[in-house]
Write an enzyme that holds these catalytic residues in place. Sequence first.
Site, PDB file in Angstrom:
ATOM      1  CG  ASP A  22      -1.768   1.197   1.361  1.00  0.00           C
ATOM      2  OD1 ASP A  22      -2.498   1.501   0.408  1.00  0.00           O
ATOM      3  OD2 ASP A  22      -1.693   1.865   2.399  1.00  0.00           O
ATOM      4  CG  ASP A  24      -1.744   7.588   0.107  1.00  0.00           C
ATOM      5  OD1 ASP A  24      -1.632   8.808   0.096  1.00  0.00           O
ATOM      6  OD2 ASP A  24      -1.808   6.893  -0.926  1.00  0.00           O
ATOM      7  CG  ASP A 183      -2.130   2.135   6.213  1.00  0.00           C
ATOM      8  OD1 ASP A 183      -2.389   1.707   5.065  1.00  0.00           O
ATOM      9  OD2 ASP A 183      -2.588   3.202   6.653  1.00  0.00           O
TER      10      ASP A 183
END
Length: 227
Positions: A22, A24, A183
Site C-alpha cells: 500500500d 499512503d 496499514d
Amino acid sequence: MSSSEYAARLANPIRYKGIIFDLDGTLVDTVPDLAVAIDRTLVDLGHAPAGEIRVRDWLGNGASKLVERALRFAGMDAMHEHERALALFMQHFGEEFTSRSRLFHDVLEALPALVARGYRLAICSNRPSHLIKPLLDHLQIGSFFSAWVGGDDLPVKKPDPMPLWHTARKLALVPRDCLVVGDSINDVDAARSAGMAVAAVHYGYNYGQDIRMSSPDFVISSILELT
C-alpha cells in the site's frame, strides 16, 4: 489459505517472490498534503477547515470516500455536494500533492535491500493512478517498483481483492507468491480475500483503531523488518 499455512510461510519468508505495498500510510505519510487539499475544499464550500488530526482518521478508502467523510463532518449533503466537492479536492490535491508528504522511517533503506534480495516490488493503492508515479519519483523510490495499480485502474478498490490480483499479474506472480504490506483493515481484508499473506505496519491510517484488531499475519514497526 489456513492459519497454519500462513504460519508456515511466514517462518520461511524467502518463498515469497513479490511484495505488494500500500502507499499512503504504509510507505509515505501523505496526510499533510491530503489535509491541506481537504481544508481548501471545505473553505471553498463555505465551511471551516477540518484540520490534519481529523483527516488522518478519514483515510483508507480512496479520494471519493475521504471527501464524503469531510462533507459529513461539515454537515453538508454528501449525496448532492459530492461531485462538486470531489472535483475541488482533486484540483487542490493535484496542484500540490508532493509538497509535504514524506517517507516513513527506514523506507529508503528497506526498498533497495528487498530488491537486492530478489523480491519483485509493486504498489497497490486506492489513490488515483496518475498521482502514484510522480510521488514515488519525487521521493526517489520509483525505480524500486516494477508495477503500480491505482484506485481508478479497475471498477473496484481495496478491500475488494481484484486490485491485488491485478497487481500480482503485473508482477507475473500468483497470489500465494505475494506478501501484502499495508496499514489498514482494508489492506488486511483485501489480502485475505485475494489469498495472500499480509503484514501490517502499526503506524498507519486505520480510522484510529489498532491494526492488531484486524488480525494480520504479523505487525511490523518498520518496513526494514521485512529484510
